[in-house]
Design an enzyme around this catalytic site. Structure first.
Site, PDB file in Angstrom:
ATOM      1  CE  LYS A  81      -3.898   1.949   2.468  1.00 48.33           C
ATOM      2  NZ  LYS A  81      -4.573   2.036   3.872  1.00 48.33           N
ATOM      3  CB  SER A 156      -8.108   3.974   3.058  1.00 56.97           C
ATOM      4  OG  SER A 156      -7.077   2.955   4.072  1.00 56.97           O
ATOM      5  CB  SER A 180      -8.490   0.668   5.812  1.00 54.27           C
ATOM      6  OG  SER A 180      -9.261   1.933   5.988  1.00 54.27           O
TER       7      SER A 180
END
Length: 499
Positions: A81, A156, A180
């Protein structure tokens, strides 16, 4: 016709590379080629690392040829990420304010992955500074759900979830503050683990809410999830919140049956959700309860009475911490600088243009909650409720071995459906936030699909530092159901598989 290499598990790929049955370079090329075909359609990656990935893979092959021992993730591609630092690679957190920033160091988890001989293949798209539930808040692009391109992948960490679902990488890392990792895992039909707070070092994770943030893995099986969690967990002196209690997970332990196991079910949470809980989610939940009973588990009714306050509590604590953490982005030290007259003008111009709408909203909310005259009424009270929520979980886990809950109130919603309604977006985390506030481990696992073919995930919550048990619960379900083994059509078509 044999299945493409990109459908193999991380466990089998690492074994094949270690035994010389496959080369790490060939494995890496296969996943890079898959991403070449699917990533432009899905918007999964912000930064691809094809050249360095192949160099790393070839170095692993040379070491194996010399007879050197290889790590547990030998030759396995892993996506990261974009709020987790990788040395020399752009790390933007999906924000314009960090455009062009290249950290001079690796995050602790990236160090651990490299030591385990994993191959880092790229940085995945995410909501700006991990603030969002749909990966529509990225300053650079929108990520699409591999099962239906008109749907969100969750957020996210939507890019990390989608890249695993689309077989662009067998493993990835995300961060979970209020759901997330788990929510996008459910939306994309993969596994997503939020470890116990302190189980994984946050060194090198760009902070959103420091008392909640946790790095967690995505995978396509319970065993692969356990494999990567065992690599990244453990004590790190650079993160004083990390704990030595976290230890690698025995893959053999995941295969134990559930005879005599006590599975707690807080049914009141479903009733409180009312019409906000989709019938398909409720049906999947009830079906899973029946499946676990057939597997020998005893269902125990438990109560989490303060979870009804979790959304309000979270959206005071997390923005307050974000307000403090994001104060460092001022145009002075790193990232974008926009000059507009004096120092104050530079601050305002840099932050005004660099931050997106959702980030600004949370900074304002957090600053207000911390301001004079409101601190005790809002932030301090929220921390007291958080303590009650944690106590509820620990009490429930004292009479059960793990808890079963939904992870999302609906399957993946449509793109732009909730972008103009922040409250509706926040409510999509209604089932994920409580475990985050409690600091206990929680795992999203693929349970079924709705009538339109969208994945449905459920959540197992466990005692602190007992990730092994919740993965064992998920593995028991996986052995009897095919939800985890199914792959979206875009991945199969691009991989050339006719299944």
């Amino acid at each position: 016709m044999s299945a493409p290499l990109v459908l193999e598990s991380a466990e089998s790929l690492a074994r094949a590379v270690t035994q010389g049955e496959r080369s790490a370079a060939d494995v890496t090329r296969a996943f890079l080629a898959q991403a070449d075909r699917t990533a432009p359609k899905l918007g999964t990656y912000l930064h691809r690392l094809a050249e360095s990935a192949l160099r790393d893979a070839e170095a692993i092959d040379r070491r194996r040829a010399k007879g050197d021992p290889l790590g547990p993730l030998a030759g396995v591609p892993v996506a990261i990420k974009d709020n987790i630092c990788v040395r020399g690679v752009p790390t933007t957190c999906g924000s314009k304010i960090l455009e062009g920033y290249r950290p001079p160091y690796d995050a602790h988890v990236v160090e651990r992955l490299r030591a385990a001989d994993a191959v880092i293949v790229g940085k995945t798209n995410c909501d700006e500074f991990a603030m969002g539930s749909s990966t529509e808040n990225s300053a650079y692009q929108v990520t699409h759900n591999p099962w239906n391109l008109d749907r969100v992948p969750g957020g996210s960490s939507g890019g990390s979830a989608a890249t695993v679902a689309a077989c662009e990488a067998p493993l990835s890392l995300g961060s979970d503050t209020g759901g997330s990792v788990r929510q996008p895992a459910a939306f994309c039909g993969v596994y997503g683990l939020k470890p116990t707070y302190g189980a994984v070092s946050r060194y090198g994770l760009v902070a959103f809410a420091s008392s909640l943030d946790q790095i967690g893995p995505f995978a396509r099986s319970a065993r692969d999830t356990a494999l990567i969690q065992g690599v990244i967990c453990g004590r790190d002196a650079r993160d004083t919140t990390s704990r030595a209690d976290a230890r690698p997970i025995s893959l053999d332990a995941l295969e134990r049956d559930l005879a005599g196991f006590r599975l707690g079910v807080p049914r009141a949470i479903l009733d409180e959700a009312g019409e906000g809980l989709a019938p398909s989610i409720r049906a999947a939940f009830e079906s899973a309860i029946s499946a676990y009973e057939r597997a020998g588990a005893k269902i125990v009714d438990v109560s989490l009475p303060h979870s009804r306050y979790a959304i309000a509590t979270y959206y005071l604590i997390a923005p307050a911490e974000a307000s403090s953490n994001l104060a460092r982005y001022d145009g002075v030290r790193y990232g974008v600088r926009r000059s507009d007259g004096d120092l104050r003008g530079m601050y305002e111009a840099t932050r005004g243009a660099g931050f997106g709408r959702e980030v600004k909203r949370r900074i304002l909310l957090g600053t207000y909650a911390l301001s004079a005259g409101y601190y005790d009424a809002y932030y301090l009270r929220a921390q007291k409720v958080r303590t009650l929520i944690r106590k509820d979980f620990l009490d429930a886990l004292a009479v059960s071995d793990a808890l079963l809950l939904p992870i999302t109130p609906t399957p993946a919603f449509k793109l732009v459906e909730k972008t103009d309604d922040p409250l509706a977006m926040y409510l999509s985390d209604i089932f994920s936030i409580p475990a985050s506030l409690a600091g206990v481990p929680a795992l999203s696992f693929p349970a079924s699909f709705d009538a339109s073919g969208l994945p449905i995930g459920l959540q197992v919550v466990g005692r602190p530092f007992d990730e092994e048990t919740i993965l064992r619960v998920a593995r028991a379900y996986e052995r009897e159901h095919d939800a985890a083994s199914r792959v979206p059509a875009i991945a199969l078509a691009e991989a050339g598989d006719a299944r």
